[in-house]
Design an enzyme around this catalytic site. Sequence first.
Site, PDB file in Angstrom:
ATOM      1  N   TYR A   1       0.850  -1.191   0.000  1.00  0.00           N
ATOM      2  CA  TYR A   1       0.000   0.000   0.000  1.00  0.00           C
ATOM      3  C   TYR A   1       0.885   1.240   0.000  1.00  0.00           C
ATOM      4  O   TYR A   1       1.994   1.238   0.532  1.00  0.00           O
ATOM      5  CB  TYR A   1      -0.933   0.021   1.216  1.00  0.00           C
ATOM      6  N   PRO A   2       0.413   2.310  -0.616  1.00  0.00           N
ATOM      7  CA  PRO A   2       1.124   3.586  -0.564  1.00  0.00           C
ATOM      8  C   PRO A   2       0.596   4.425   0.588  1.00  0.00           C
ATOM      9  O   PRO A   2      -0.546   4.232   1.043  1.00  0.00           O
ATOM     10  CB  PRO A   2       0.788   4.228  -1.914  1.00  0.00           C
ATOM     11  N   MET A   3       1.407   5.345   1.057  1.00  0.00           N
ATOM     12  CA  MET A   3       0.965   6.218   2.142  1.00  0.00           C
ATOM     13  C   MET A   3       1.691   7.559   2.064  1.00  0.00           C
ATOM     14  O   MET A   3       2.736   7.690   1.420  1.00  0.00           O
ATOM     15  CB  MET A   3       1.213   5.575   3.506  1.00  0.00           C
TER      16      MET A   3
ATOM     17  N   LYS B   1       2.154  11.453   4.612  1.00  0.00           N
ATOM     18  CA  LYS B   1       1.886  12.167   5.857  1.00  0.00           C
ATOM     19  C   LYS B   1       0.978  13.361   5.570  1.00  0.00           C
ATOM     20  O   LYS B   1       1.130  14.044   4.556  1.00  0.00           O
ATOM     21  CB  LYS B   1       3.200  12.648   6.486  1.00  0.00           C
TER      22      LYS B   1
ATOM     23  N   HIS C   1       6.026   4.402  16.696  1.00  0.00           N
ATOM     24  CA  HIS C   1       5.551   3.631  15.561  1.00  0.00           C
ATOM     25  C   HIS C   1       6.419   2.385  15.378  1.00  0.00           C
ATOM     26  O   HIS C   1       5.904   1.282  15.125  1.00  0.00           O
ATOM     27  CB  HIS C   1       5.625   4.512  14.307  1.00  0.00           C
TER      28      HIS C   1
ATOM     29  N   GLN D   1       9.068  -5.897   6.612  1.00  0.00           N
ATOM     30  CA  GLN D   1       8.540  -4.765   5.861  1.00  0.00           C
ATOM     31  C   GLN D   1       9.649  -4.047   5.106  1.00  0.00           C
ATOM     32  O   GLN D   1      10.797  -3.992   5.546  1.00  0.00           O
ATOM     33  CB  GLN D   1       7.818  -3.784   6.780  1.00  0.00           C
TER      34      GLN D   1
ATOM     35  N   SER E   1       0.219   7.373  12.829  1.00  0.00           N
ATOM     36  CA  SER E   1      -0.724   6.992  11.774  1.00  0.00           C
ATOM     37  C   SER E   1      -2.095   7.613  11.982  1.00  0.00           C
ATOM     38  O   SER E   1      -2.694   8.153  11.050  1.00  0.00           O
ATOM     39  CB  SER E   1      -0.870   5.464  11.703  1.00  0.00           C
TER      40      SER E   1
END
Length: 491
Positions: free
Chosen positions: A150-152, A154, A177, A190, A228
């Site tokens: 998945y892309p993310m 901020k 985190h 990851q 997040s």
Amino acid sequence: MVDAPETAEGWFALHDFRTVDWDAWRDAPERDRETAIEDAAAFQKHREALAQSDAGDSAVFSVTGSKADLLFIHFRESLDELDRIQRSFEQTEFAAYTERAHSYVSVSEVSGYVSDEYFTNPESVDEGLKSYIEGKLTPEIPDDTYVSFYPMSKRRQPGQNWYDLDFEERADLMAGHGDVGREYAGKIKQVIASSVGLDDWEWGVTLFGDDPTDIKDIVYEMRFDEASSKYGEFGDFYVGRRFPAADFDAFLAGDAVPTPEDEDTGHAHSEHGHGDGHHGDEGGHHDHGGESVEDDEESLREELADLDVYAGKPHGEDVYAVGLYSDADLDELESAVADLAESFDHYDTHVETTVYEPTGEGSAAVVSLWDTQSAADTAAGFLNDLPGITSKVAESDDGWGTMGMFYTVKPEHRDDFVEKFDAVGDALANIDGHRQTRLLQDTDDENAFFIDSRWDSQEAATGFFRSDAFRDTVQWGRDVLADRPRHVFLA
């Protein structure tokens, strides 16, 4: 202005999502489908061959859901290499049955959040931490079964602008985190890669694990972390299951992938598609009168060693070869090979890459020698892109082949050697099980040769190697060869 943390970049990543045109696939002639499957498997196998090298990694996954059918993941040292891989896939027969559903480009990254000292005072960084950071920059695709991508980004909005926070506050949030992620050590691996300036989001996140619920749990728990919950924005999620390149036929047939090992389909795999690609059983263990092929080959090597002929294990022991035939114009082929060999020379594992022209009729050949099997397999992917490639050396559809290497002749005996080869070739024509034996000459050295020999079976070829005629030829060669034929590749 708020200080931006320093970053270090490593390998580039391409996530290539494909949908299959199932209607076109079902309507295609069986022969076309078989060709497409072979092409897809060969393409992916060459990319996955990097798994044990230092230059990158690749894998293919069956995607569950409606967003895509396949996911190809490639990690490479440069963006140019990813571009070449993307274009080379489009040259496969299989590509005609697919469309790109989505893609994502990024580069592996570590930042000062992990260790500010890594950038400001690297000598003081603990070796364990340094190894951890460098592993993040050159990620490997683990053998874990499942993947989630998945892309993310901020958030940048009033009251929730990540980039307005000072470094210490951002570092504290990222540390919290990271604490959540460490709870899944051993379960989830990851890969975090930056896509700032490369794609639509700021990072691409790839999670690998053997249990898809672990993937769900880590993402779920991290949603409650302030880094997040307050500052994270996420794009579409994709989930898939890895399968070996040899299972493209099973994937396209709707069968289970990876193919279960207890199914009698010839697709049982203990590793993710990193077989040696030789004819016959996986690992080459057909029985022949109670003695395995492997045992028989070892016995033959010992006999050849007594004749002062080095006979390598499949693909050789201390050197590994890739040989391909080409129908291209010789000058065009030599120019392309020279450019490729120059790029190969950047790798310590490269021995040499040479063009050979036939002493009689037939195609020219390109032979590339390497110190490791993984490097040779990787090179095969690039060599396949050379102009006019038609087939592999020492390979036939249902037979067996050898490559005789390093036949360097004393200059005064060159003509004698070629004449002797012609005589041996005439004799071979009368031997049961012999198909063809060709002599090819190095285009840069008229005294350097290699021999490609093809047979109906291994038994037929090894029978000749054990014959008095072969022994007599070897004895004659002691006087005319500048060095022993150091490598005979049993394919």
